[in-house]
Scaffold this active site. Sequence first.
Site, mmCIF file in Angstrom:
data_model
loop_
_atom_site.group_PDB
_atom_site.id
_atom_site.type_symbol
_atom_site.label_atom_id
_atom_site.label_comp_id
_atom_site.label_asym_id
_atom_site.label_seq_id
_atom_site.Cartn_x
_atom_site.Cartn_y
_atom_site.Cartn_z
ATOM 1 N N ASP A 148 0.819 -1.217 0.000
ATOM 2 C CA ASP A 148 0.000 0.000 0.000
ATOM 3 C C ASP A 148 0.848 1.261 0.000
ATOM 4 O O ASP A 148 2.039 1.242 0.304
ATOM 5 C CB ASP A 148 -0.929 0.007 1.207
ATOM 6 C CG ASP A 148 -0.179 -0.015 2.535
ATOM 7 O OD1 ASP A 148 0.786 -0.789 2.656
ATOM 8 O OD2 ASP A 148 -0.549 0.733 3.463
ATOM 9 N N ASP A 190 7.471 5.288 -1.351
ATOM 10 C CA ASP A 190 7.344 4.635 -0.055
ATOM 11 C C ASP A 190 6.122 3.724 -0.128
ATOM 12 O O ASP A 190 4.993 4.201 -0.049
ATOM 13 C CB ASP A 190 7.179 5.688 1.039
ATOM 14 C CG ASP A 190 6.796 5.120 2.390
ATOM 15 O OD1 ASP A 190 6.957 3.908 2.596
ATOM 16 O OD2 ASP A 190 6.321 5.902 3.237
ATOM 17 N N GLU A 246 0.184 -1.456 5.526
ATOM 18 C CA GLU A 246 1.214 -1.036 6.471
ATOM 19 C C GLU A 246 0.976 0.391 6.948
ATOM 20 O O GLU A 246 1.137 0.702 8.129
ATOM 21 C CB GLU A 246 2.593 -1.157 5.805
ATOM 22 C CG GLU A 246 3.770 -0.929 6.746
ATOM 23 C CD GLU A 246 4.263 0.507 6.799
ATOM 24 O OE1 GLU A 246 5.125 0.815 7.638
ATOM 25 O OE2 GLU A 246 3.766 1.343 6.003
#
Length: 486
Positions: free
Chosen positions: A78, A115, A145
């Site tokens: 994610d 990220d 996460e």
Amino acid sequence: MTQLNQLSPQPLWQFFSQICSIPHPSKHEHALSDWITQWAKSEGLSVQQDRIGNLIIKKPASSGMEHKKGVILQAHIDMVPQKNSDTEHDFTKDPIQAYVDGDWVTAKDTTLGSDNGIGMASCLAVLASKDIAHGPIEVLLTIDEEAGMTGAFGLEPGYFDGEILINTDSEEEGEVYMGCAGGVNVNVHFPIQTQPLAVAQSGYQISVSGLKGGHSGCDIHLGRGNANKIIARCLYELSQQTELDFTLSQLQGGSLRNAIPREASAQFIINDTNQQQLEQAFTALTAQIKATLAHTEPNLAISLAPIQVNQVLAKNEQQRLIAALHGCVNGVLRMSDEFAGVVETSSNLGVVKTTPQGIDIQCLVRSMDDSSRNDVQNMLESVFKLAGAQIVFDGAYPGWAPKADSDMRDLVREVYQAEFGSTPKIMMIHAGLECGLFKAVYPNWDMVSIGPTIKFPHSPDEKVHIGSVAKYWQLLVKVLEAIPVK
């Protein structure tokens, strides 16, 4: 996306380009997960999804490397969905518009998802490679996460044979992370009652914008403005001037507990006769706030504008709410005594939202010390309970304590020195990596975390340094080649 496909290392950037094209914000990773599953099957790789939704992909050792220790490469699927307020973008449907900007890759008015998209792309590139020497490879791609570490919490024993885990979620090339902060979610609810407007009253809105925002762990030490705290300060100081006698209608600010809020607003009414006093007080107050943040937030904008307001909060509830928000601890609370320059404990007032049921507030407390984390929880509980709010803590996750005798730490350091002629920094990070949760299920894993240089994650300014991606990839490949025998 064509620009990305031409960058080096090409396999990694091609996968990242594909990742950007498939929406995958937290809790909406299924489309990307399905694509990865189909791709892995087409490559003849073993792939399965565990009960929580994590993907586990396995690749046999390359020829002659069967005797090496098994390695788990790990990333999360994610990404954080953040956009500028004037940008039309549906993260559940629209692709990320990534492009090259000099030495960096960034996105148009949204988070980029480097990220942990770059780390995920590197895992897939290793799986796709035909020329990288490696022992047995297992790839773990976790879900959710950024919004709760759901995948890491749900990881079960028995899935993996490897002894070494390389987490790819770090954000500074040249640094090797051996530990991270733990955290806990703070959920506050103010039940509210509303009342009708009186005659001869006008509505106003204070708006805060132009802040840099950023990651509430990695960037919390930079002293950036928190839009929710700026709004709280404005309301508190204006409320001390009793002659203004404003009545609050609603508050909105931030969208994620783990992102430093960039924008916020407050709506209220005031007697028509007090409008000039309000404008004078507001001008003086905002000048002070801007002067304080002039170096860190040069683009800060605080505006006051007339609006239509339909209802307001009861006065006694307003006073308690403003006092609690103004008193809510935020930012760096303690630096580490053990690791120079590393934040030990912090709190982020991430979200303030008005709903028909009341005012909801979300904070994220991080700490490398569990007792300090608990102490900050108690501070927040004290403030909000005194103000009559309901408070619930959830999603607590442990920190990742560094392993004193880590062979992987030594190996990565040696390989980095050989490849680049300098010694990497061995670091702790104030972000929440999933490694602490993994340790509870697979206590014998020797873990390190590495990654490229990513600036301003969790904000629309997010960007990844192209040259650092090449160095990160070179390091990863060489480390895989150097893994010791079983």
